[in-house]
Design a protein around this motif. Structure first.
Motif, PDB file in Angstrom:
ATOM      1  N   UNK A   1       0.829  -1.218   0.000  1.00  0.00           N
ATOM      2  CA  UNK A   1       0.000   0.000   0.000  1.00  0.00           C
ATOM      3  C   UNK A   1       0.862   1.267   0.000  1.00  0.00           C
ATOM      4  N   UNK A   2       2.104   1.165   0.528  1.00  0.00           N
ATOM      5  CA  UNK A   2       2.977   2.342   0.649  1.00  0.00           C
ATOM      6  C   UNK A   2       4.000   2.452  -0.473  1.00  0.00           C
ATOM      7  N   UNK A   3       4.414   1.307  -1.024  1.00  0.00           N
ATOM      8  CA  UNK A   3       5.467   1.323  -2.054  1.00  0.00           C
ATOM      9  C   UNK A   3       4.978   0.537  -3.267  1.00  0.00           C
ATOM     10  N   UNK A   4       4.693   1.214  -4.392  1.00  0.00           N
ATOM     11  CA  UNK A   4       4.253   0.521  -5.604  1.00  0.00           C
ATOM     12  C   UNK A   4       5.343  -0.430  -6.114  1.00  0.00           C
ATOM     13  N   UNK A   5       4.962  -1.461  -6.890  1.00  0.00           N
ATOM     14  CA  UNK A   5       5.926  -2.511  -7.273  1.00  0.00           C
ATOM     15  C   UNK A   5       7.141  -2.031  -8.057  1.00  0.00           C
ATOM     16  N   UNK A   6       6.955  -1.125  -9.023  1.00  0.00           N
ATOM     17  CA  UNK A   6       8.097  -0.649  -9.813  1.00  0.00           C
ATOM     18  C   UNK A   6       9.046   0.185  -8.961  1.00  0.00           C
ATOM     19  N   UNK A   7       8.481   0.986  -8.069  1.00  0.00           N
ATOM     20  CA  UNK A   7       9.309   1.789  -7.162  1.00  0.00           C
ATOM     21  C   UNK A   7      10.117   0.875  -6.242  1.00  0.00           C
ATOM     22  N   UNK A   8       9.480  -0.164  -5.737  1.00  0.00           N
ATOM     23  CA  UNK A   8      10.159  -1.112  -4.847  1.00  0.00           C
ATOM     24  C   UNK A   8      11.304  -1.801  -5.577  1.00  0.00           C
ATOM     25  N   UNK A   9      11.041  -2.248  -6.805  1.00  0.00           N
ATOM     26  CA  UNK A   9      12.077  -2.928  -7.591  1.00  0.00           C
ATOM     27  C   UNK A   9      13.219  -1.965  -7.944  1.00  0.00           C
ATOM     28  N   UNK A  10      12.878  -0.744  -8.371  1.00  0.00           N
ATOM     29  CA  UNK A  10      13.911   0.201  -8.795  1.00  0.00           C
ATOM     30  C   UNK A  10      14.801   0.619  -7.630  1.00  0.00           C
ATOM     31  N   UNK A  11      14.193   1.021  -6.511  1.00  0.00           N
ATOM     32  CA  UNK A  11      14.992   1.559  -5.418  1.00  0.00           C
ATOM     33  C   UNK A  11      15.776   0.482  -4.676  1.00  0.00           C
ATOM     34  N   UNK A  12      15.271  -0.757  -4.663  1.00  0.00           N
ATOM     35  CA  UNK A  12      16.055  -1.817  -4.018  1.00  0.00           C
ATOM     36  C   UNK A  12      17.364  -2.015  -4.762  1.00  0.00           C
ATOM     37  N   UNK A  13      17.295  -1.919  -6.119  1.00  0.00           N
ATOM     38  CA  UNK A  13      18.510  -2.135  -6.905  1.00  0.00           C
ATOM     39  C   UNK A  13      19.388  -0.888  -6.954  1.00  0.00           C
ATOM     40  N   UNK A  14      18.785   0.277  -6.823  1.00  0.00           N
ATOM     41  CA  UNK A  14      19.581   1.504  -6.742  1.00  0.00           C
ATOM     42  C   UNK A  14      20.427   1.484  -5.465  1.00  0.00           C
ATOM     43  N   UNK A  15      19.829   1.074  -4.355  1.00  0.00           N
ATOM     44  CA  UNK A  15      20.551   0.961  -3.081  1.00  0.00           C
ATOM     45  C   UNK A  15      21.652  -0.097  -3.194  1.00  0.00           C
ATOM     46  N   UNK A  16      21.288  -1.258  -3.767  1.00  0.00           N
ATOM     47  CA  UNK A  16      22.263  -2.335  -3.926  1.00  0.00           C
ATOM     48  C   UNK A  16      23.433  -1.888  -4.802  1.00  0.00           C
ATOM     49  N   UNK A  17      23.136  -1.143  -5.871  1.00  0.00           N
ATOM     50  CA  UNK A  17      24.185  -0.691  -6.798  1.00  0.00           C
ATOM     51  C   UNK A  17      25.183   0.221  -6.090  1.00  0.00           C
ATOM     52  N   UNK A  18      24.688   1.088  -5.212  1.00  0.00           N
ATOM     53  CA  UNK A  18      25.575   1.979  -4.458  1.00  0.00           C
ATOM     54  C   UNK A  18      26.502   1.191  -3.536  1.00  0.00           C
TER      55      UNK A  18
END
Length: 298
Positions: A35-52
């Motif tokens: 309800x708080x994090x849409x699926x594409x946002x969740x997928x994108x930001x998890x990998x952005x954090x991992x990439x850093x």
């Protein structure tokens, strides 16, 4: 003492077990924050954090291994698209529409799909004992998911979310088998960085489209903590451990550890949700461990 400690930390079966633990938390959070994090946002930001987190460990190898990376770009491109850009995105979309029970059950067919693809494209066969182990382990998964009642399985209603989850299962099986074609000589961190970059490039347009649809992250402590956990453990550490483990024991044995996810899901529910395990949890866990033991023992 140091040597034993080092061997313990690099044991492929331990790494695959920890991966299953991290990914169990990912499934729980993916459903909990929908309800708080849409699926594409969740997928994108998890990998952005991992990439850093991956980048500082990958950059020292870039200059010396760039020719190898450039030469081996086709498998890296495919692995990045399916493993980083595809599986988790499909799973998060699935969790918008289907129950955690259905998602876990369908996710448990990853080892079966992996074995089928290995047989079709690599000509790899399981020994009889390994095949028995896979079946026993799958029975353990179904025991937990069905809560010891066959009627639960027969009355599962497949929906749009289940179709997305089946797509995720197929994608992850392709990724697991595809790890056999990783370019030789490329440092694991550099390869993971390249795959993550490919996945992020594929996810970015989909993320922008989602924002355009008016779906954005509801920023609060819970959503931020969830993104931090998913970026660090299932993404950064989970993929390092899984790639290393599968590289050492092979796709068929490595994928079997996915069956540990319902085990850890049960344990996490006990710890964080104070749910009391029933007899079928213990039976299912015993069958899963028995199946893994049969498949991995020499």
């Amino acid at each position: 003492m140091t040597s034993k400690h080092s061997n313990f930390l690099t044991n492929p079966y331990l790494l695959l077990t920890l991966t299953a633990l991290f990914w169990s938390g990912n499934m729980v959070i993916g459903r909990g924050v929908r309800a708080d994090v849409p699926p594409m946002a969740l997928a994108f930001w998890r990998w952005a954090i991992a990439f850093l987190l991956i980048l500082p460990l990958a950059l020292p190898h870039l200059k010396s291994q760039w020719p190898l990376l450039k030469k081996g770009w086709p498998p890296i491109l495919i692995l990045g698209l399916v493993g980083v850009g595809g599986y988790n995105t499909f799973a998060y979309i699935a969790l918008q529409y289907t129950s955690a029970t259905n998602a876990v059950l369908l996710n448990s067919f990853i080892p079966v799909a992996t074995i089928a693809i290995s047989w079709a494209f690599l000509g790899k066969h399981l020994r009889r004992l390994e095949a028995i182990g896979v079946v026993v382990s799958l029975c353990g998964v179904m025991t937990i998911v069905a809560r010891g009642d066959l009627n639960v399985l027969t009355h599962l209603n497949l929906n749009l979310g289940d179709a997305w989850m089946l797509g995720a299962v197929l994608i992850w099986a392709v990724y697991t088998v595809g790890l056999a074609w990783r370019p030789a000589g490329v440092h694991p961190m550099l390869m993971l960085a390249a795959m993550t970059l490919v996945g992020l490039a594929a996810l970015f347009p989909a993320y922008l489209w989602e924002i355009g649809q008016g779906r954005q992250i509801n920023v609060n402590l819970g959503s931020l903590a969830s993104l931090a956990y998913i970026g660090i453990f299932p993404s950064f550490l989970g993929y390092i451990f899984y790639n290393r483990g599968v590289g050492e024991v092979g796709a068929n044995k490595g994928s079997l550890f996915i069956h540990l996810m319902p085990v850890f899901g049960t344990l996490l529910s006990v710890i964080f949700l104070h749910e009391i395990p029933f007899w079928y949890h213990y039976l299912g866990i015993a069958l899963i461990f028995a199946g893994i033991w049969l498949t991995t023992k020499k």
